[in-house]
Design a protein around this motif. Structure first.
Motif, PDB file in Angstrom:
ATOM      1  N   ARG A 148      -5.127   2.922  -0.545  1.00 27.03           N
ATOM      2  CA  ARG A 148      -5.351   2.150   0.544  1.00 27.03           C
ATOM      3  C   ARG A 148      -4.230   2.318   1.624  1.00 27.03           C
ATOM      4  NH1 ARG A 148      -8.526  -2.255   1.164  1.00 27.03           N
ATOM      5  NH2 ARG A 148     -10.224  -2.522  -0.365  1.00 27.03           N
ATOM      6  N   TYR A 149      -2.964   2.479   1.110  1.00 25.51           N
ATOM      7  CA  TYR A 149      -1.824   2.447   1.774  1.00 25.51           C
ATOM      8  C   TYR A 149      -1.753   3.693   2.881  1.00 25.51           C
ATOM      9  CZ  TYR A 149       3.221   3.331   3.339  1.00 25.51           C
ATOM     10  OH  TYR A 149       4.121   3.815   3.845  1.00 25.51           O
ATOM     11  N   PHE A 150      -2.149   5.036   2.233  1.00 27.07           N
ATOM     12  CA  PHE A 150      -2.161   5.946   3.259  1.00 27.07           C
ATOM     13  C   PHE A 150      -3.254   5.792   3.938  1.00 27.07           C
ATOM     14  CE2 PHE A 150      -0.758   8.550  -0.889  1.00 27.07           C
ATOM     15  CZ  PHE A 150       0.495   8.092  -0.597  1.00 27.07           C
ATOM     16  N   ILE A 151      -4.430   5.357   4.024  1.00 22.87           N
ATOM     17  CA  ILE A 151      -5.680   5.117   4.870  1.00 22.87           C
ATOM     18  C   ILE A 151      -5.010   4.376   5.952  1.00 22.87           C
ATOM     19  CG2 ILE A 151      -7.938   3.909   5.166  1.00 22.87           C
ATOM     20  CD1 ILE A 151      -8.596   4.999   2.357  1.00 22.87           C
ATOM     21  N   GLU A 152      -4.281   3.243   5.519  1.00 22.29           N
ATOM     22  CA  GLU A 152      -3.681   2.347   6.791  1.00 22.29           C
ATOM     23  C   GLU A 152      -2.662   3.123   7.661  1.00 22.29           C
ATOM     24  OE1 GLU A 152      -3.291  -0.889   9.023  1.00 22.29           O
ATOM     25  OE2 GLU A 152      -4.866  -0.408   7.402  1.00 22.29           O
ATOM     26  N   VAL A 153      -1.890   4.079   7.121  1.00 19.84           N
ATOM     27  CA  VAL A 153      -1.108   4.614   7.633  1.00 19.84           C
ATOM     28  C   VAL A 153      -1.563   5.615   8.855  1.00 19.84           C
ATOM     29  CG1 VAL A 153       0.773   6.778   7.466  1.00 19.84           C
ATOM     30  CG2 VAL A 153       0.807   4.635   6.102  1.00 19.84           C
ATOM     31  N   GLU A 154      -2.820   6.123   8.014  1.00 16.06           N
ATOM     32  CA  GLU A 154      -3.540   7.322   8.995  1.00 16.06           C
ATOM     33  C   GLU A 154      -4.327   6.551  10.250  1.00 16.06           C
ATOM     34  OE1 GLU A 154      -4.919  11.181   6.426  1.00 16.06           O
ATOM     35  OE2 GLU A 154      -6.008   9.171   6.228  1.00 16.06           O
ATOM     36  N   LYS A 155      -4.716   5.437   9.901  1.00 11.38           N
ATOM     37  CA  LYS A 155      -5.595   4.663  11.102  1.00 11.38           C
ATOM     38  C   LYS A 155      -4.532   4.181  11.900  1.00 11.38           C
ATOM     39  CE  LYS A 155      -6.887   0.356   9.910  1.00 11.38           C
ATOM     40  NZ  LYS A 155      -7.736  -0.779   9.308  1.00 11.38           N
TER      41      LYS A 155
END
Length: 264
Positions: free
Chosen positions: A109-116
């Motif tokens: 979830r953290y990596f997805i948020e960083v990419e977003k």
């Protein structure tokens, strides 16, 4: 081969420190392998764990690069190199899901948020995530964990069955993948040939074209006919990343929820 860029490797608000892989306009967001290993609370040592992750189909120079750190040494003694890696966020997300743990889901979830954030604002610095945002990510991950925990009680036997069919190099047979996707094996081969992914004729029929090779693994074999003739065979297997590629290519939105790489 890409070179790691250590800008943004620390920041008080980061769940897992973000770094860069590559240079200039080609630089991509990444994390250090040891930082990911530590956050996931993996029981195995890093030098044994990371090669096992690579065996899922990741490639050096594409998904990760080697980066030797300097380990702490007693006073007056020279520091010694310590193996580390710079890991792309795509690889880090897949590794996080492979763990099948609350920590893995939280990391994803953290990596997805960083990419977003990076897509919304190209100049965004991941270290600027506030404590409240990190806590929100953690809360969402915990809610997802509880929901998945209930679902996994029913799905785990099938997940274990799929793990049984993965070989030592980290790939699945086409028959197993067809079952995961809810279609027949012959249909799977036919659709991949029709879309120009698998070769249609000749000795290499049903093996992937070179541009799709990173999604598959081809194993050579052979046998001897009764007349003494040697026959060479080629068996196509699917890497974990290839399962979601096939699902998306064939438009199979209703695929089985235990597919390894459909958590995007």
């Amino acid at each position: 081969m890409s070179k790691p860029d250590n800008n943004h490797t620390s920041g008080g608000g980061q769940l897992i420190p973000i770094t860069n892989m590559g240079e200039g306009s080609q630089a991509a967001q990444a994390v250090l392998g040891r930082d990911l290993h530590e956050f996931l609370e993996v029981g195995a040592s890093y030098r044994h764990w990371f090669p096992r992750m690579v065996a899922y189909g990741f490639e050096e120079g594409v998904d990760y690069v080697v980066k030797n750190d300097r380990s702490a040494s007693p006073a007056g003694m020279p520091s010694r190199p310590r193996l580390n890696h710079v890991v792309s966020l795509d690889m880090a997300k897949e590794i996080a899901m492979i763990q099948r743990s609350a920590k893995g889901r939280q990391a994803r979830r953290y990596f997805i948020e960083v990419e977003k954030r990076a897509r919304m604002a190209p100049a965004f610095d991941p270290s600027q995530l506030t404590r409240s945002e990190i806590l929100l990510i953690a809360l969402n991950a915990e809610e997802e964990r509880l929901a998945l925990e209930a679902a996994n009680k029913q799905l785990q036997p099938k997940a274990d069955a799929y793990d049984y069919f993965i070989d030592s190099t980290g790939s699945y047979s086409m028959g197993t993948v067809a079952k995961m996707l809810g279609i027949g094996q012959n249909t799977l081969f036919r659709e991949l040939r029709n879309r120009g992914i698998l070769i249609t004729k000749g000795d290499m029929r049903n093996t992937p074209y070179q541009r799709y090779a990173n999604y598959f693994e081809v194993k050579a074999g052979g046998y001897t006919r009764s007349n003494g003739t040697q026959v060479v065979t080629h068996t196509t297997r699917v890497r974990p990343r290839g399962i979601d590629f096939i699902r998306r290519t064939l438009g199979l939105h209703g695929a089985h929820p235990m597919l390894p790489m459909t958590f995007q």
